[in-house]
Enzyme design. Structure first.
Site, PDB file in Angstrom:
ATOM      1  CE1 TYR A 183      -4.530  -2.011   5.024  1.00 46.96           C
ATOM      2  CE2 TYR A 183      -3.536   0.087   4.401  1.00 46.96           C
ATOM      3  CZ  TYR A 183      -4.059  -1.140   4.047  1.00 46.96           C
ATOM      4  OH  TYR A 183      -4.109  -1.509   2.727  1.00 46.96           O
ATOM      5  CB  SER A 234      -0.881   0.008   1.262  1.00 47.25           C
ATOM      6  OG  SER A 234      -1.576   1.237   1.409  1.00 47.25           O
TER       7      SER A 234
END
Length: 300
Positions: free
Chosen positions: A150, A137
């Site tokens: 995250y 990501s």
């Protein structure tokens, strides 16, 4: 499209029930691969099944599922061209108030599950001189207030990818990282439900520290997702990482990811902190935007 079972190569895609994973399975099937598409439920597999796509029940945190996938790959005479580690779950919230159980849940899926699948399929990848494609990501390169859990799991996956790339290079297996920015999927909706539960459990003191930040995150996520690319666009980028003859070590998805990752390499940490905090502050409740203490800048 190549349809002969004698010439097709296998690709495993985890997290293929919906969104980017499902689109990637379809894109790779269109390019002539036989895709073993990891799904959580039979119903997801029914909607995905088509020529070149074979749904397999796969919870990457379940050792029995991983063993069954490995057996399925080992019984096939076709080489395993690539493993696309795509499964993932979101996880937002301030570091102080996110329970350790939630940290462990996020890492179990976003890191340990992928390590388990990679370990299990490495013998097949080594036999076929295949490729590991890890979907991380933008948040695997940049963290900010409210995204620590995250981002931490994605930073960790980046580190594993770097180590694995160097370990496997002498043995003919390439390791590639794909770093999406905003992608229009349902993942953000799932994450916001968990955020709401976290908000309900904060103490008054924690609410005073992080209340406005918690209110800003849903709007920030929604805006980032809305500005993102479609799953189909992301899938083409992932397929490129799978098929490029001489792949780069990292691919980005979307202009935002490319810009911010470049900025993270050249800007001082404090400048990057101000940039990300300013972006978050635009989503604060109007009465809180002028305050300077509501959302402390991240420290890298």
């Amino acid at each position: 499209m190549t349809t002969s079972s004698e010439t097709q190569e296998l690709v495993v895609v985890s997290g293929a029930s919906t969104g980017m994973g499902a689109a990637t399975a379809r894109e790779l099937a269109r390019r002539g691969f036989h895709v073993l598409a990891g799904v959580r439920r039979d119903s997801d597999g029914m909607s995905l099944r088509t020529e070149g796509i074979e749904p397999v029940i796969l919870d990457i945190t379940d050792p029995d599922h991983v063993a069954a996938l490995t057996a399925r790959v080992d019984q096939d005479l076709r080489p395993l061209r690539a493993l696309v580690n795509n499964a993932g779950i979101p996880g937002a919230g301030p570091v102080e108030v996110t329970p350790l159980s939630e940290w462990r849940r996020i890492f179990e899926v976003n890191l340990f599950g992928h390590v388990a699948v990679t370990q299990a399929l490495l013998p097949a990848l080594l036999r076929g001189k295949g490729r590991v494609v890890n979907i991380t990501s933008l948040n695997g390169r940049i963290s900010m207030a409210g995204y620590g859990p995250y981002a931490a799991s994605k930073f960790a996956m980046e580190a594993v990818s770097d180590a694995l790339r160097n370990e496997l290079a002498p043995h003919g297996v390439q390791v590639v990282v794909v770093e999406p920015g905003g992608v229009k999927t349902e993942m953000s909706r799932v994450g916001l439900a968990a955020l709401s539960r976290l908000d309900d459990g904060m103490t008054p003191e924690q609410n005073a520290r992080y209340g406005t930040l918690m209110q800003a995150i849903p709007s920030h996520v929604a805006a980032f997702t809305k500005a993102g690319v479609t799953s189909e666009v992301a899938a083409k980028r992932i397929a490129k990482a799978v098929t490029d003859g001489r792949p780069r070590t990292r691919y980005t998805i979307g202009a935002t990811a490319a810009f911010l990752i470049l900025a993270s390499r050249i800007l001082p940490d404090r400048v990057l902190d101000r940039m990300t905090t300013s972006d978050l502050r635009r989503h604060y409740p109007a009465k809180a935007r002028g305050r300077t203490t509501a959302a402390p800048a991240s420290r890298r």
